[in-house]
Design a protein around this motif. Structure first.
Motif, PDB file in Angstrom:
ATOM      1  N   ASN A 179      -5.100  -5.155   8.127  1.00 25.16           N
ATOM      2  CA  ASN A 179      -5.442  -4.841   6.743  1.00 25.16           C
ATOM      3  C   ASN A 179      -4.892  -5.938   5.838  1.00 25.16           C
ATOM      4  O   ASN A 179      -4.158  -6.822   6.282  1.00 25.16           O
ATOM      5  CB  ASN A 179      -4.847  -3.481   6.337  1.00 25.16           C
ATOM      6  N   ASN A 180      -5.248  -5.875   4.568  1.00 21.41           N
ATOM      7  CA  ASN A 180      -4.703  -6.831   3.616  1.00 21.41           C
ATOM      8  C   ASN A 180      -3.200  -6.621   3.483  1.00 21.41           C
ATOM      9  O   ASN A 180      -2.721  -5.495   3.387  1.00 21.41           O
ATOM     10  CB  ASN A 180      -5.369  -6.654   2.244  1.00 21.41           C
ATOM     11  N   VAL A 181      -2.453  -7.724   3.482  1.00 21.02           N
ATOM     12  CA  VAL A 181      -1.000  -7.651   3.345  1.00 21.02           C
ATOM     13  C   VAL A 181      -0.565  -8.367   2.076  1.00 21.02           C
ATOM     14  O   VAL A 181      -1.327  -9.132   1.462  1.00 21.02           O
ATOM     15  CB  VAL A 181      -0.272  -8.264   4.568  1.00 21.02           C
ATOM     16  N   ILE A 182       0.668  -8.107   1.671  1.00 25.29           N
ATOM     17  CA  ILE A 182       1.232  -8.722   0.475  1.00 25.29           C
ATOM     18  C   ILE A 182       2.524  -9.425   0.880  1.00 25.29           C
ATOM     19  O   ILE A 182       3.311  -8.886   1.658  1.00 25.29           O
ATOM     20  CB  ILE A 182       1.477  -7.670  -0.621  1.00 25.29           C
ATOM     21  N   LEU A 183       2.728 -10.641   0.382  1.00 28.02           N
ATOM     22  CA  LEU A 183       3.881 -11.445   0.799  1.00 28.02           C
ATOM     23  C   LEU A 183       4.537 -12.083  -0.417  1.00 28.02           C
ATOM     24  O   LEU A 183       3.862 -12.701  -1.257  1.00 28.02           O
ATOM     25  CB  LEU A 183       3.453 -12.526   1.791  1.00 28.02           C
ATOM     26  N   ASN A 184       5.849 -11.938  -0.517  1.00 21.86           N
ATOM     27  CA  ASN A 184       6.629 -12.551  -1.592  1.00 21.86           C
ATOM     28  C   ASN A 184       6.794 -14.045  -1.297  1.00 21.86           C
ATOM     29  O   ASN A 184       7.367 -14.427  -0.283  1.00 21.86           O
ATOM     30  CB  ASN A 184       7.986 -11.856  -1.671  1.00 21.86           C
ATOM     31  N   VAL A 185       6.285 -14.906  -2.175  1.00 24.62           N
ATOM     32  CA  VAL A 185       6.322 -16.349  -1.917  1.00 24.62           C
ATOM     33  C   VAL A 185       7.219 -17.120  -2.874  1.00 24.62           C
ATOM     34  O   VAL A 185       7.491 -18.303  -2.651  1.00 24.62           O
ATOM     35  CB  VAL A 185       4.893 -16.948  -1.951  1.00 24.62           C
ATOM     36  N   ALA A 186       7.693 -16.477  -3.964  1.00 28.01           N
ATOM     37  CA  ALA A 186       8.567 -17.179  -4.904  1.00 28.01           C
ATOM     38  C   ALA A 186       9.353 -16.183  -5.737  1.00 28.01           C
ATOM     39  O   ALA A 186       8.894 -15.063  -5.993  1.00 28.01           O
ATOM     40  CB  ALA A 186       7.753 -18.093  -5.819  1.00 28.01           C
TER      41      ALA A 186
END
Length: 884
Positions: A731-738
């Protein structure tokens, strides 16, 4: 005393050899491979290293420290019932040995249990042959060695929980034969019941095989129709009694399966052959197993050339009744068809396709072949020259068919073909030699066969297991030591009930291994609603696993992720700790800078989330009826927080952002990134896309993306460092990049692994951290002050300020939970299609929750009555026997 020992050894020599020969052979191999405690390697590979070893540690912790884990545990993802997990993974009596292997020594325990299961399998099969007078003398340990080291056992050595089936099956068959002979016997029901308790999955396969074996026995011993129906009634009644004995485990487990494995039962069955059946012949060769065979391989039916020849000769053996041979042929055809025909394959696996390790029931096929071969050699080992030629031609056909598939089957090589031919020849030679009546000549023939068989079975084990890589002892102990240290530190800081996030891990089951409620889990019996929720939340999920690696400020706090453990970079490790390698990150979480660092350890740092709610909170009643978006983690988390705080649907926390610059290298440019399919211009050259943005605030920034960017398709980087995140998801995921990166350029790079790249739901978001924290503080202030008595009983206080509030939890919904408010039982309902919620009135309340596995007491009653009935039957039989 010495005389008694010598007398015992002489009397039980054959069974002692049946036990010790397999143990010595496999122990020798383990020492050669330097498996711990004999070296720096271990038996941990695939599921043994990623799953079972953590369950064994959990088993030990449950028995020694917290028995309530047996029914429910918050170490299981975000919480779940455990009786079904114990029934599938941990009820083997051999597991009690793990109580003596704490910490890193548990890998030595794995070796001991593995060796004992090999030895006990040989012992029980040898005992079956002796008790039923199928074989005697030196051939008993010969067949016992073949049985215990069959191809299925070697291939599934890493699935230690299944190997109990090899130990119990001969005991059950022996008891069944005695039951049908004597018309009485409690051992059949007891052994079959114990098998069902030890592992119901393998027990189910044995139960199916028992039906076939019963038909075979009744054909061989047929007297009259009346006698047949009496035997059938006896077989069915005693089998049901066995199921009754196991009901204490089976009934609660059946309920558990309805929400886990039962959800994946195949509804559409195709009447098709799954692969060219002739390829199956190659699995009769030495070394017919490798890593590829684990996922999508052929059935493991290697039984050695001695058994193969005896099995074939059985159907030509005139000492065996014609009707018995005919029925044997029919059953054999059915078993062979089961190994390649989809409907029968599904039947043996409980109407579910196996995830890895196909044709798990093939151990009963191997048992069948070995047992018929033992019957064939019952009267004589002498084989006529005509039959020897026939056997040689058949084996040559197997070699030729395997050679023709040399390029298609990775486990077949010139070496395996040569070894198989040599062992077949070495086996046929003594069969051809007729030593006459001289005992010395017969002894030499038997000794030669034992040596050939032992060498062939060991060679198969060596060639097969050498194709698999194993974890080193250090690869297991170093992250395990860090996790144990973090767990001890957190318990010293806070003895309450909370969840702990982690940005490094050894496996998804670190939580159950180290008593940490990490939110991650890997199990074949995982409830379907849990991965469904994780998929909505933006975290990686699968049919049998979840990983809480992609949290946000919102999800961390609403789920009660109160603490976080992160690995130090190599540059942060002090000189005195340099002997330890830096831990590999699981994910990147720059936003942890928003939390409070509370410990600086040798390899890790611990953070406290000041916004974390508890496992229960006062929420607006809008949460009961809200329709949450599908496969949209940003809007899902927004809607959840708004509904909980009564501000739905007006407040927005995430704002989409544009990249400042996007650089396309060896791929077409596109303005609209989301939903774009990028293709290489030159397929022979590498391709990549570089995304650049400069945050205007110190807020956290998140990137959402779909399965098109999983690790098989792309390699991702933040600057010059790998962008750590769990690589597989559906599924679509969310990732902290900054985070805290104001006015600092952030560069994200996606390197193609294939000729195209799909940017599914590829969007950059900024989180309004100030607004988010204000809302999260509201939830925390209205949290349930929970006191954990044990894993299945929670109680605590909560203040409800308004009448439009409900009591909401992040405890997964289950009918096993009973909720009481101020001592009165109240009905519970399902929130977000995942959690427990109840109505509650304004005021100060005591809320208590208790978990009892559904049907536990019903199962206990049936088990008790079944054992009582078994005892009554035994007493009646004893009185009748005394009277006679």
């Amino acid at each position: 005393m010495k005389f008694k020992i010598n007398s015992y050894i002489k009397k039980h020599l054959l069974l002692l050899l049946s036990f010790w020969i397999p143990v010595v052979l496999m122990l020798g191999y383990f020492i050669y491979r330097k498996m711990f405690p004999f070296g720096n390697s271990s038996l941990l590979t695939v599921d043994m290293g990623q799953q079972y070893i953590d369950f064994f540690s959990f088993f030990r912790n449950t028995l020694l420290h917290d028995p309530s884990n047996f029914f429910y545990s918050f170490n299981k993802a975000i919480g779940g019932e455990m009786l079904g997990e114990f029934a599938y993974y941990l009820l083997s009596p051999f597991n009690l040995l793990f109580l003596f292997f704490p910490g890193k020594s548990i890998t030595a325990g794995v070796m001991l249990v593995t060796l004992l299961k090999y030895g006990c399998s040989g012992y029980t099969f040898g005992r079956l042959l002796k008790k039923q007078k199928v074989q005697s003398g030196a051939l008993v340990p010969v067949f016992a060695t073949i049985y215990s080291l069959m191809g299925w056992a070697i291939a599934n050595q890493l699935n230690l929980l299944w190997m109990d089936a090899l130990v119990f099956l001969p005991l059950i068959i022996n008891a069944l034969l005695n039951l049908l002979k004597k018309r009485h016997g409690v051992s059949y029901s007891l052994w079959l019941g114990l098998m069902m308790i030890s592992n119901y999955y393998m027990g189910y396969m044995i139960a199916l095989f028992l039906v076939l074996f019963f038909i075979w026995v009744e054909t061989d011993r047929f007297v009259s129709v009346k006698h047949f129906f009496k035997d059938t009634a006896l077989f069915i009644s005693q089998s049901l009694l066995a199921a009754g004995i196991a009901c204490l485990v089976l009934l609660p487990t059946l309920f558990s399966l309805q929400s886990s494995k039962g959800e994946y039962t195949t509804s559409v069955i195709h009447a098709k052959i799954e692969y060219p059946p002739l390829q199956m012949l190659s699995k009769l060769l030495v070394g017919s197993f490798d890593f590829k065979q684990m996922s999508t391989g052929l059935p493991n039916i290697f039984v050695g050339s001695f058994v193969l020849f005896g099995f074939l000769l059985f159907f030509l053996n005139k000492n065996v009744k014609s009707k018995t041979r005919i029925v044997s042929l029919v059953i054999t055809a059915f078993l062979i068809l089961s190994l390649c025909f989809e409907p029968l394959d599904l039947l043996w696996h409980g109407m579910q396709f196996p995830v890895w390790y196909p044709y798990r029931f093939s151990f009963v096929v191997s048992f069948w072949m070995i047992y018929l071969a033992a019957i064939n050699y019952q009267h004589s080992l002498d084989v006529s020259a005509t039959k020897i030629v026939l056997l040689a031609l058949i084996y040559a056909g197997i070699i030729f068919a395997s050679w023709m598939n040399l390029k298609k089957l990775s486990f077949v090589s010139k070496e395996t073909l040569i070894c198989s031919t040599l062992f077949a020849t070495a086996t046929l030679t003594p069969l051809l030699i007729h030593p006459g009546e001289a005992k010395k000549n017969l002894f030499n023939k038997l000794l030669l066969l034992l040596l050939v068989v032992g060498a062939e079975m060991l060679t198969n084990a060596v060639l097969s297991l050498n194709n698999i890589s194993y974890l080193s002892q250090k690869e297991y102990t170093e992250p395990t030591a860090a996790l144990s240290s973090d767990s001890r530190s957190l318990k010293a800081i806070d003895s309450g009930l909370y969840r702990t996030g982690q940005t490094y891990s050894r496996t998804k089951n670190d939580g159950i291994n180290h008593d940490l409620n990490t939110g991650s889990y890997f199990s074949s019996a995982l409830e379907k609603s849990i991965p469904d929720f994780y998929g909505q939340l933006g975290n990686p999920d699968g049919d049998n696993y979840v990983t809480y690696s992609n949290g946000t400020l919102i999800s961390d706090s609403l789920l009660g992720m109160k603490y976080f453990s992160t690995p130090k970079e190599a540059s942060e490790i002090t000189a005195k700790d340099q002997q330890h390698k830096a831990l590999t990150p699981l994910t990147i979480r720059p936003e942890l800078q928003q939390y409070d660092q509370i410990r600086d350890k040798s390899l890790t740092k611990l953070y406290e989330n000041p916004y974390a709610a508890t496992l229960g909170y006062s929420a607006n009643s809008a949460l009961k009826n809200i329709k949450l978006p599908n496969n949209d983690p940003v809007n899902y988390q927004t809607a959840w927080l708004n509904a909980a705080t009564g501000t739905w649907p007006t407040t927005k926390y995430f704002r989409s952002q544009n990249f400042n610059e996007v650089v396309f290298q060896n791929t077409d440019k596109t303005v609209n990134l989301t939903g774009s399919l990028l293709k290489k211009k030159n397929k022979k050259e590498p391709a990549q896309v570089i995304f650049k943005f400069t945050p205007k605030t110190n807020d956290p920034y998140y990137l959402t993306f779909g399965p098109g960017l999983e690790e098989t398709n792309v390699e991702t980087f933040t600057g010059s460092h790998p962008m750590y995140h769990y690589g597989t998801f559906r599924n679509n995921v969310i990732l902290n990049v900054a985070d805290h990166s104001k006015n600092t350029e952030v560069t994200l790079t996606a390197k193609f692994k294939k000729n195209s790249l799909f940017l599914d739901n590829f969007v950059l978001y900024q989180l309004d951290s100030q607004l988010t924290k204000e809302k999260l503080k509201q939830v925390k202030q209205k949290s349930w002050h929970v006191k954990k008595i044990n894993n299945r009983y929670l109680t605590g206080q909560i203040n409800i300020n308004n009448n439009d509030q409900i009591f909401a939890t992040t405890i997964p919904y289950s009918k096993g939970w009973q909720v009481k408010i101020d001592g009165k039982k109240v009905p519970a309902f399902k929130l977000q299609n995942s959690f427990i919620g109840t109505n509650i009135s304004k005021g100060h309340h005591t809320v208590s929750m208790k978990f009892t596995p559904p049907y536990l007491y019903t199962g206990l009653l049936i088990t008790t009555l079944s054992l009582l009935l078994l005892a009554i039957l035994e007493v009646r039989h004893y009185k009748h026997f005394r009277a006679k």
